[in-house]
Design an enzyme around this catalytic site. Structure first.
Site, PDB file in Angstrom:
ATOM      1  N   HIS A 189       5.834   6.044  18.220  1.00 15.42           N
ATOM      2  CA  HIS A 189       4.947   6.871  18.332  1.00 15.42           C
ATOM      3  C   HIS A 189       3.141   6.338  18.954  1.00 15.42           C
ATOM      4  O   HIS A 189       3.253   5.303  18.476  1.00 15.42           O
ATOM      5  CB  HIS A 189       4.354   7.639  17.613  1.00 15.42           C
ATOM      6  CG  HIS A 189       5.984   8.989  17.499  1.00 15.42           C
ATOM      7  ND1 HIS A 189       6.582   8.918  16.712  1.00 15.42           N
ATOM      8  CD2 HIS A 189       6.905   9.163  18.411  1.00 15.42           C
ATOM      9  CE1 HIS A 189       7.968   9.756  16.995  1.00 15.42           C
ATOM     10  NE2 HIS A 189       7.458  10.165  18.646  1.00 15.42           N
ATOM     11  N   ASP A 241       2.032   5.356  15.253  1.00 16.30           N
ATOM     12  CA  ASP A 241       3.352   4.360  14.228  1.00 16.30           C
ATOM     13  C   ASP A 241       2.665   3.600  14.637  1.00 16.30           C
ATOM     14  O   ASP A 241       2.552   1.686  14.044  1.00 16.30           O
ATOM     15  CB  ASP A 241       4.738   4.649  15.037  1.00 16.30           C
ATOM     16  CG  ASP A 241       5.478   5.761  15.101  1.00 16.30           C
ATOM     17  OD1 ASP A 241       5.461   6.499  14.274  1.00 16.30           O
ATOM     18  OD2 ASP A 241       6.243   6.292  15.552  1.00 16.30           O
ATOM     19  N   GLU A 288      11.760  12.625  28.167  1.00 10.41           N
ATOM     20  CA  GLU A 288      12.575  12.786  27.565  1.00 10.41           C
ATOM     21  C   GLU A 288      12.652  14.755  26.619  1.00 10.41           C
ATOM     22  O   GLU A 288      12.305  15.056  26.056  1.00 10.41           O
ATOM     23  CB  GLU A 288      12.590  12.773  25.433  1.00 10.41           C
ATOM     24  CG  GLU A 288      13.661  12.675  24.942  1.00 10.41           C
ATOM     25  CD  GLU A 288      13.429  12.634  23.126  1.00 10.41           C
ATOM     26  OE1 GLU A 288      12.803  11.467  23.235  1.00 10.41           O
ATOM     27  OE2 GLU A 288      14.260  12.396  22.336  1.00 10.41           O
ATOM     28  N   ASP A 332      20.041  15.718  14.395  1.00 11.71           N
ATOM     29  CA  ASP A 332      19.943  13.823  14.581  1.00 11.71           C
ATOM     30  C   ASP A 332      21.111  13.497  13.496  1.00 11.71           C
ATOM     31  O   ASP A 332      20.305  12.699  12.996  1.00 11.71           O
ATOM     32  CB  ASP A 332      18.698  13.906  14.005  1.00 11.71           C
ATOM     33  CG  ASP A 332      17.860  14.181  15.511  1.00 11.71           C
ATOM     34  OD1 ASP A 332      18.130  14.629  16.482  1.00 11.71           O
ATOM     35  OD2 ASP A 332      16.538  13.526  14.802  1.00 11.71           O
TER      36      ASP A 332
HETATM   37  C1  GLO Z   1      13.167  14.820  18.588  1.00 12.91           C
HETATM   38  C2  GLO Z   1      13.073  14.270  19.410  1.00 12.91           C
HETATM   39  C3  GLO Z   1      11.897  12.643  18.794  1.00 12.91           C
HETATM   40  C4  GLO Z   1      11.287  11.640  20.228  1.00 12.91           C
HETATM   41  C5  GLO Z   1      10.614  11.077  19.901  1.00 12.91           C
HETATM   42  C6  GLO Z   1       9.872  10.114  20.797  1.00 12.91           C
HETATM   43  O1  GLO Z   1      13.715  15.629  18.963  1.00 12.91           O
HETATM   44  O2  GLO Z   1      14.089  13.674  20.005  1.00 12.91           O
HETATM   45  O3  GLO Z   1      12.461  12.513  18.190  1.00 12.91           O
HETATM   46  O4  GLO Z   1      12.646  11.135  20.673  1.00 12.91           O
HETATM   47  O5  GLO Z   1       9.551  11.876  18.930  1.00 12.91           O
HETATM   48  O6  GLO Z   1       9.671  11.068  21.166  1.00 12.91           O
HETATM   49 MG    MG Z   2      15.146  11.877  20.266  1.00  7.70          MG
END
Ligand code: GLO
Ligand code: MG
Length: 350
Positions: free
Chosen positions: A54, A57, A179, A255
């Site tokens: 991020h 980060d 994403e 996750d």
């Molecule tokens: C949350 C997402 C998050 C993204 C991360 C990178 O549900 O999966 O972890 O992958 O912020 O953009």
């Molecule tokens: Mg993710």
């Protein structure tokens, strides 16, 4: 003609947030914080070459830093990465934490909040470039609604496309990797599937630079099969990266470790990636896995190494899968036979 396929040497990545302290919405941290700057040294020894970031980060306390301080912070990280032999896979603007993003960033009803989101996005691109990554990930966390009447959905989609075009114009080589995720933290997100992301790509000013990042759990939360989602992106040559993990049914985004709930679906993800030659252009196998809150230790990393191990075992299963048998079963339209073969192969019986 030689038909021996060269085997791809896979590269793996994860993000520093994957080493966490175990807080959840119902309870606080249960493990001590492992210092962010010490995480870099762990990657290679755990089997990972890529690091997902991020913006904050890379540059902590980004909100209170000037543009030159941000670049200076990014340069420091670039040196650390070079010393550790790490590759920055992407940078994602964290557009879900600040007060200005309570109702989303690009799709917020507030013009001031939309401006904030765009500024943060520009900073993320600058950081990506400075540390040597050419990829901006947009996980559109709060770009959605809690109730449908709260936002104009058509306008929101136009605003998202407009933002993508602004990114493409801001830097003439940066790639946007979307994403998708159907829900959480919002009730309904505006880009829930890879189909939505691919449509945005084609509608953008530079479709070659707009791609997708597919996370297993996100596809499952949308009620879709992750390997089919991946296949769709691959068929359009738009799979830039993956977040392998797992999910046990329709609930909060878990996750879980790759393959831990849906082993056969995990096998099929590896099978689809492998048969499309994913990774041959340096694409990373990314993980986005969360350690169980119950796990003790500092740092806690077993969820990462276990997921990696499962990936490698499944890769072996994919490589030893008899595609000739599969073809024969398909020809005979004997899917009962094919299914038994798959199951026995996975159980180590055939
Ligand atoms: C949350 C997402 C998050 C993204 C991360 C990178 O549900 O999966 O972890 O992958 O912020 O953009
Ligand atoms: Mg993710």
């Amino acid at each position: 003609m030689c038909r021996v396929k060269t085997q791809i040497t896979h590269r793996f990545s994860f993000g520093p947030w994957n080493i966490s302290e175990g807080a959840d919405p119902f309870g606080p941290e249960v493990r001590g914080a492992f210092p962010h700057e010490k995480k870099y040294a762990l990657f290679r020894s755990l089997g990972f070459e890529g690091i997902q970031f991020h913006d904050d980060d890379v540059v902590p306390d980004i909100e209170n830093k000037s543009p030159s301080q941000i670049l200076e912070g990014a340069r420091k990280v670039k040196t650390i990465l070079a010393n550790e032999g790490l590759v920055p896979e992407f940078v994602a603007p964290r557009l879900w934490f600040a007060g200005q993003t309570v109702d989303g960033g690009f799709t917020s009803n507030s013009a001031a909040d939309r401006d904030y989101a765009w500024e943060r996005t520009q900073k993320s691109i600058d950081i990506a470039k400075e540390i040597g990554s050419n990829s901006l990930v947009l996980w559109l966390a709060r770009e959605g609604s809690y109730i449908r009447e709260a936002k104009d959905a058509k306008l929101s989609y136009e605003r998202i496309l407009d933002t993508i075009n602004r990114v493409l114009e801001y830097d003439d080589s940066i790639e946007v990797w979307i994403e998708p995720k159907p829900n959480e933290p919002t009730d309904q997100a505006y880009v829930p599937t890879i189909g939505h992301a691919v449509a945005l790509s084609y509608a953008s000013q530079a479709p070659d630079r707009v791609k997708g990042l597919i996370e297993t759990a996100h596809a499952q939360l949308a009620g879709l099969d992750p390997s089919d989602e991946m296949a769709f992106a691959l068929a359009h040559d738009k799979l830039a990266s993956v977040h392998l993990n797992d999910q046990n049914g329709l609930k909060y985004d878990q996750d879980k470790n790759f393959g831990s709930s849906n082993l056969r679906a995990a096998f099929n993800q590896v099978r689809v990636l492998e048969s499309a030659g994913y990774g041959s252009r340096g694409e990373f196998i990314g993980l986005d896995v969360k350690a169980m809150r119950t796990q003790k230790g500092l740092p806690v990393t077993d969820h990462l190494t276990s997921s990696l191990r499962v990936f490698h075992h499944l890769l072996e299963k994919v490589r030893s899968y008899d595609t000739g048998k599969e073809a024969a079963f398909r020809k005979a339209r004997d899917y009962e036979g094919l299914e038994l073969y798959v199951m026995e192969h996975l159980m180590g019986i055939s």
